[in-house]
Scaffold this motif. Sequence first.
Motif, PDB file in Angstrom:
ATOM      1  N   ALA A 172       0.352   1.629 -10.718  1.00 45.68           N
ATOM      2  CA  ALA A 172      -1.066   1.459 -10.384  1.00 45.68           C
ATOM      3  C   ALA A 172      -1.915   2.545 -11.041  1.00 45.68           C
ATOM      4  CB  ALA A 172      -1.261   1.477  -8.874  1.00 45.68           C
ATOM      5  N   ALA A 173      -1.392   3.772 -11.090  1.00 47.04           N
ATOM      6  CA  ALA A 173      -2.158   4.882 -11.664  1.00 47.04           C
ATOM      7  C   ALA A 173      -2.443   4.654 -13.146  1.00 47.04           C
ATOM      8  CB  ALA A 173      -1.389   6.189 -11.468  1.00 47.04           C
TER       9      ALA A 173
ATOM     10  N   LEU B 211      -3.141   2.405  -5.574  1.00 43.23           N
ATOM     11  CA  LEU B 211      -2.864   3.791  -5.947  1.00 43.23           C
ATOM     12  C   LEU B 211      -2.893   4.698  -4.726  1.00 43.23           C
ATOM     13  CD1 LEU B 211      -2.518   6.114  -7.990  1.00 43.23           C
ATOM     14  CD2 LEU B 211      -5.001   6.041  -8.366  1.00 43.23           C
TER      15      LEU B 211
ATOM     16  N   ALA C 279       3.735   5.188  -7.398  1.00 46.72           N
ATOM     17  CA  ALA C 279       2.294   5.161  -7.677  1.00 46.72           C
ATOM     18  C   ALA C 279       1.999   5.055  -9.168  1.00 46.72           C
ATOM     19  CB  ALA C 279       1.632   6.421  -7.114  1.00 46.72           C
TER      20      ALA C 279
ATOM     21  N   TRP D 242      -4.762   1.712 -13.658  1.00 42.69           N
ATOM     22  CA  TRP D 242      -6.144   2.135 -13.371  1.00 42.69           C
ATOM     23  C   TRP D 242      -6.702   2.950 -14.529  1.00 42.69           C
ATOM     24  CZ3 TRP D 242      -8.402   6.911 -13.185  1.00 42.69           C
ATOM     25  CH2 TRP D 242      -9.711   6.960 -12.660  1.00 42.69           C
TER      26      TRP D 242
END
Length: 466
Positions: A274-275, A192, A271, A278
Amino acid sequence: MAISTTLTTADLSTITAFAGLPADTLAWLIAHGEGRTYAAGETIFEPGAPAEFMTAVVQGGIQFYAVKGAQHDPIFRIDTAQVSGVLPYSRLRIIAGQGVAAGETVLYLLHRDHFPALEQTSPELVQRLVGIMNDRSRDQVRGQERDDKLRALGKLSAGLAHELNNPAAAIARAAQALANRVGAKPALFVELVSHCPSPEAMLALTGLAVPSAEAQPPQSALARADREDELADWLASHNVPNGYHLAPALLEAGVTPAALATVADLLPPAARPAAFAWLEGQLTTMQLVHDVQEAGSRISKLVADVKTYSHMDRASGFEPIDVTAGLESTLNILGFQLRQKNIRVVRDFASGLPSIRGQVSSLNQVWTNLLDNAIDALPAQGGEITIRTQQEGGFVRVFLIDNGTGIPAEVLPHIFEPFFTTKQAGDGSGLGLDIAQQIIRQHNGRLEVHSEPGRTEFCAWLPVAN
């Protein structure tokens, strides 16, 4: 097969209860009784047979067994010089266990029909026999109390094994899942931040990482599946892989496509995978922590119920106690049995009920005995038990009501009599309700019963603590 045996007054004088009796009393016993000899291992008494004779062991002994199906469990033994069987003023009518000769055994038997004449002939012997009967009854009651506690402990253990298994398994599963999630976080975080998201984007993303405090409205399985599909499609349209894997946890936390869109607008497109991965991992971790807390609380509640039920953390004397707490702990302890038979429990507890003065463990034994009987009276699947409390004058009244078949009218007057039971030999001693009655009386209360087909009500009156 028993062999008729001629006994002498000298034989009878070896019996402890007969020692020192006048010769004419011993002669009367010889004239009105009989002797029998049994081979080793021969059955002397069968469970369920009428109890008709006073039995004195001249030689050998009698080993008694509790019989349940093919299982024979030793319970007590009568040895040489001891007296057993029916004694004057005894209420014993049915032999509960099987009696087997321990070695070659010689018995003296006197039929109970001769007891009135015996009382005229030797009041002294009758007094001795009544003393033996009282000692025996006291020992049996104590033994039954111990058995009831052991039986309750067995049920408690079996119930707790099932009750504790679910939260323990939930904790184990959650711990494994947490390990997997926590292990994946560093790599997702590195991916991220490698795309240099702005502080505003990180603030918006982490703002979604706290699950909504508002309970999500209940949805049908179909409606939930539609919403998961909608969220998964949105993620796919924003180049986030594994959308169908991420959607359920995001949806469970109350995250909507609109909320994700606000964050997506602030993030570099590269991003976003991954964001949101997460974010899903963080929300799932929070949910798993919550699951562990819930399971731990359930275990703590069960331990507290055991302590309340068994009175383990208090003194054994009389003290002000909360009747409702004792009833609740007993219901929780017996929860597995109740669920096994799919029994509905109705709690009708009065608010502001005053304390009573008593012993928690003893009263919980009463509630256990009454609930056990109610559970037994209900059909294999279904039925209802109502627990009701109310104050009436200086008493707290505790009602336990079941909608089983009811107690037959001819049985009802006898249910509090010691050793009276309608169960098959080996299934019950007939002391459970007698013990319950004694405990309530020790608390200066009374225990009543009313029954008709489809409704049986036990009511305990317990004085309010001063």
